[in-house]
Scaffold this motif. Structure first.
Motif, PDB file in Angstrom:
ATOM      1  N   GLY A 193      54.245  60.126  25.386  1.00  0.00           N
ATOM      2  CA  GLY A 193      54.783  60.579  24.372  1.00  0.00           C
ATOM      3  C   GLY A 193      53.638  59.117  23.338  1.00  0.00           C
ATOM      4  N   ALA A 194      53.349  58.222  23.608  1.00  0.00           N
ATOM      5  CA  ALA A 194      52.801  56.716  23.320  1.00  0.00           C
ATOM      6  C   ALA A 194      51.529  57.615  22.095  1.00  0.00           C
ATOM      7  CB  ALA A 194      52.290  55.812  23.595  1.00  0.00           C
ATOM      8  N   ALA A 195      50.724  58.174  23.001  1.00  0.00           N
ATOM      9  CA  ALA A 195      49.207  58.947  22.459  1.00  0.00           C
ATOM     10  C   ALA A 195      49.451  60.111  21.869  1.00  0.00           C
ATOM     11  CB  ALA A 195      48.513  59.463  23.585  1.00  0.00           C
ATOM     12  N   TYR A 196      50.456  60.846  21.755  1.00  0.00           N
ATOM     13  CA  TYR A 196      51.135  62.035  21.238  1.00  0.00           C
ATOM     14  C   TYR A 196      51.740  61.531  19.733  1.00  0.00           C
ATOM     15  CZ  TYR A 196      53.738  66.285  19.662  1.00  0.00           C
ATOM     16  OH  TYR A 196      54.705  67.397  18.836  1.00  0.00           O
ATOM     17  N   SER A 197      52.124  61.129  19.938  1.00  0.00           N
ATOM     18  CA  SER A 197      53.340  60.304  18.589  1.00  0.00           C
ATOM     19  C   SER A 197      51.875  59.195  17.640  1.00  0.00           C
ATOM     20  CB  SER A 197      53.997  59.010  19.028  1.00  0.00           C
ATOM     21  OG  SER A 197      55.032  59.701  19.574  1.00  0.00           O
ATOM     22  N   ARG A 198      50.881  58.733  18.180  1.00  0.00           N
ATOM     23  CA  ARG A 198      49.531  58.199  17.452  1.00  0.00           C
ATOM     24  C   ARG A 198      49.284  59.161  16.464  1.00  0.00           C
ATOM     25  NH1 ARG A 198      48.686  53.774  22.337  1.00  0.00           N
ATOM     26  NH2 ARG A 198      50.296  52.218  21.611  1.00  0.00           N
ATOM     27  N   MET A 199      48.601  60.362  17.478  1.00  0.00           N
ATOM     28  CA  MET A 199      48.251  61.453  16.806  1.00  0.00           C
ATOM     29  C   MET A 199      48.799  62.629  15.938  1.00  0.00           C
ATOM     30  SD  MET A 199      47.012  65.009  18.318  1.00  0.00           S
ATOM     31  CE  MET A 199      48.613  65.687  18.337  1.00  0.00           C
ATOM     32  N   LEU A 200      49.793  62.675  15.812  1.00  0.00           N
ATOM     33  CA  LEU A 200      51.216  62.674  14.526  1.00  0.00           C
ATOM     34  C   LEU A 200      51.126  61.545  13.589  1.00  0.00           C
ATOM     35  CD1 LEU A 200      53.916  64.280  16.891  1.00  0.00           C
ATOM     36  CD2 LEU A 200      51.784  65.297  15.772  1.00  0.00           C
ATOM     37  N   GLU A 201      50.837  60.631  13.756  1.00  0.00           N
ATOM     38  CA  GLU A 201      50.765  59.277  12.965  1.00  0.00           C
ATOM     39  C   GLU A 201      49.637  59.805  11.548  1.00  0.00           C
ATOM     40  OE1 GLU A 201      51.412  54.338  12.866  1.00  0.00           O
ATOM     41  OE2 GLU A 201      51.654  55.375  14.182  1.00  0.00           O
ATOM     42  N   GLU A 202      49.026  59.985  12.694  1.00  0.00           N
ATOM     43  CA  GLU A 202      47.633  59.956  12.289  1.00  0.00           C
ATOM     44  C   GLU A 202      47.288  60.894  11.181  1.00  0.00           C
ATOM     45  OE1 GLU A 202      42.189  60.088  12.865  1.00  0.00           O
ATOM     46  OE2 GLU A 202      44.009  59.305  13.677  1.00  0.00           O
ATOM     47  N   ALA A 203      48.070  62.267  11.781  1.00  0.00           N
ATOM     48  CA  ALA A 203      47.922  63.774  10.926  1.00  0.00           C
ATOM     49  C   ALA A 203      48.544  63.612   9.465  1.00  0.00           C
ATOM     50  CB  ALA A 203      48.850  65.149  11.521  1.00  0.00           C
ATOM     51  N   GLY A 204      49.952  62.686  10.001  1.00  0.00           N
ATOM     52  CA  GLY A 204      50.883  62.189   8.660  1.00  0.00           C
ATOM     53  C   GLY A 204      49.949  61.644   7.857  1.00  0.00           C
ATOM     54  N   THR A 205      49.325  60.399   7.876  1.00  0.00           N
ATOM     55  CA  THR A 205      48.594  60.318   6.401  1.00  0.00           C
ATOM     56  C   THR A 205      47.929  60.827   5.798  1.00  0.00           C
ATOM     57  OG1 THR A 205      46.643  59.230   8.151  1.00  0.00           O
ATOM     58  CG2 THR A 205      48.448  57.547   7.548  1.00  0.00           C
ATOM     59  N   HIS A 206      47.365  61.841   6.588  1.00  0.00           N
ATOM     60  CA  HIS A 206      45.905  62.973   5.910  1.00  0.00           C
ATOM     61  C   HIS A 206      47.183  63.955   4.758  1.00  0.00           C
ATOM     62  CE1 HIS A 206      42.437  61.570   6.929  1.00  0.00           C
ATOM     63  NE2 HIS A 206      42.712  61.699   8.287  1.00  0.00           N
ATOM     64  N   GLY A 207      48.438  63.457   5.124  1.00  0.00           N
ATOM     65  CA  GLY A 207      49.122  64.821   4.547  1.00  0.00           C
ATOM     66  C   GLY A 207      49.493  66.198   5.275  1.00  0.00           C
ATOM     67  N   ALA A 208      49.151  65.855   6.628  1.00  0.00           N
ATOM     68  CA  ALA A 208      49.252  67.297   7.065  1.00  0.00           C
ATOM     69  C   ALA A 208      50.452  67.386   7.336  1.00  0.00           C
ATOM     70  CB  ALA A 208      48.487  67.195   8.474  1.00  0.00           C
ATOM     71  N   HIS A 209      50.619  69.685   7.426  1.00  0.00           N
ATOM     72  CA  HIS A 209      51.485  69.648   7.749  1.00  0.00           C
ATOM     73  C   HIS A 209      52.558  70.197   9.256  1.00  0.00           C
ATOM     74  CE1 HIS A 209      51.809  71.334   3.088  1.00  0.00           C
ATOM     75  NE2 HIS A 209      52.956  70.720   3.299  1.00  0.00           N
ATOM     76  N   GLY A 210      50.924  70.397   9.880  1.00  0.00           N
ATOM     77  CA  GLY A 210      50.834  70.637  11.804  1.00  0.00           C
ATOM     78  C   GLY A 210      49.931  70.012  11.863  1.00  0.00           C
ATOM     79  N   VAL A 211      49.526  70.317  12.722  1.00  0.00           N
ATOM     80  CA  VAL A 211      48.440  69.692  14.239  1.00  0.00           C
ATOM     81  C   VAL A 211      48.127  70.797  15.375  1.00  0.00           C
ATOM     82  CG1 VAL A 211      46.897  68.163  15.468  1.00  0.00           C
ATOM     83  CG2 VAL A 211      49.202  67.607  13.739  1.00  0.00           C
ATOM     84  N   ILE A 212      46.449  71.416  14.905  1.00  0.00           N
ATOM     85  CA  ILE A 212      46.925  73.331  16.073  1.00  0.00           C
ATOM     86  C   ILE A 212      45.606  72.099  16.895  1.00  0.00           C
ATOM     87  CG2 ILE A 212      47.340  74.874  14.040  1.00  0.00           C
ATOM     88  CD1 ILE A 212      44.280  75.149  13.788  1.00  0.00           C
ATOM     89  N   GLY A 213      45.413  73.192  17.794  1.00  0.00           N
ATOM     90  CA  GLY A 213      44.192  73.391  19.082  1.00  0.00           C
ATOM     91  C   GLY A 213      44.342  71.676  19.372  1.00  0.00           C
TER      92      GLY A 213
END
Length: 314
Positions: A127-147
């Motif tokens: 969960g910690a690694a997953y949350s950090r990936m989503l946090e980084e995606a949020g800094t780019h203004g992303a709606h989602g993460v694919i692949g």
């Protein structure tokens, strides 16, 4: 145009000014560059769906539980009659020797026991690694993460587990901000993601869970795993009931843990990975990891239009 200042080799090596570059080249230089982990076909399908890649994002975490690992004798020798179920609600099953007392070394009892502390530590690291990936995606203004690709690896002889997430953050053309400000995620990309959306399912999140069962072999399991009937007597093919039930239980537990994360949504593209670590004299640890895509239906399935024949063979 030949011989004019700033043209030819001078412009190619940067000797000219911005006015010497073609308009298309200027647009490329002035645009914001992005990175992507998608293949060329997946990238094309991504653009066709109106998803614009913005960045390659990742998350990382390391968890360490030093006493847990191959060779651990934790709880060996504890009486099952006083210990029983160690954690309320956890799977536990006791096996008793059919021979009666033989010697102090004889295994009078055995036990299959779910290890919630291992499952909890795994879930925390994942969960910690997953949350950090989503946090980084949020800094780019992303709606989602694919692949999304997740790698979980154990560092030998250290009791350390590394969790690594990698994915391509995307934005949806004209789409509203993600619910709660948290981007959605999916293991899917390209045609698989396209077909899922066409079928009426939108990605919500990637989900995963680990189930872990420790097997303390009793005398019969020890004998069967050694290929004997006991005391060195060769045995016939037989069902090793204790180990079989451990494998069945660990798969059911993994399904139970993932189901708790779905909150009424559906699981698509599930994969199961089972790893067995042999310890000694029939003792082992069985770990089952279940992964999948949490999806939510947003429309009815669109009936595929049958192709119109252009050549009749009859």
């Amino acid at each position: 145009m030949r011989g004019e200042p700033g043209s030819g080799a001078g412009a190619a090596t940067g000797g000219g000014t911005a006015g010497d570059l073609p308009e298309a080249a200027l647009r490329r230089l002035e645009s914001t560059a992005f990175s992507s982990g998608l293949t060329v076909p997946d990238f094309a399908a991504c653009l066709d769906m109106g998803l614009q890649p913005v960045a390659l994002v990742q998350g990382f975490c390391v968890m360490q539980w030093g006493w847990y690992g191959p060779g651990s004798g934790y709880m060996r020798g504890m009486s099952p009659y006083t210990g029983g179920e160690q954690t309320p609600g956890a799977y536990s099953e006791i096996y008793r020797c059919p021979h009666g007392y033989v010697s102090n070394e004889h295994r009078m009892w055995g036990q299959n026991l779910e290890q919630p502390w291992v499952e909890g530590a795994w879930a925390q690291g994942y969960g910690a690694a997953y949350s950090r990936m989503l946090e980084e995606a949020g800094t780019h203004g992303a709606h989602g993460v694919i692949g999304v690709v997740d790698r979980v690896s154990n560092v030998a002889d250290t009791g350390t587990t590394e969790f690594h997430f990698l994915g391509t953050a995307v934005t949806v053309e004209g789409g509203p901000p993600p619910a709660g400000g948290v981007p959605w995620s999916t293991y899917l990309a390209g045609q698989r993601l396209t077909k899922s959306i066409e079928a009426g399912f939108m990605p919500v999140a990637v989900v995963a869970a680990l189930a872990s069962v420790r097997v303390w072999a009793y005398c019969m399991t020890e004998y069967y795993m050694e290929g004997t009937m006991g005391w060195g007597v060769p045995g016939e093919p037989r069902l090793v009931e204790q180990v079989s039930k451990a494998h069945m239980a660990v798969r059911q537990l993994a399904r139970k843990h993932v189901r708790q994360q779905l909150a009424g949504d559906e699981l698509h593209g599930a994969t199961i990975d089972v790893v067995t670590r042999e310890l000694s004299q029939g003792d082992e640890v069985v770990d089952c990891t279940l992964r999948g895509n949490r999806v939510r239906r947003f429309k009815d399935f669109d009936q595929v239009v049958l192709p119109r024949p252009t050549v009749r063979l009859a």
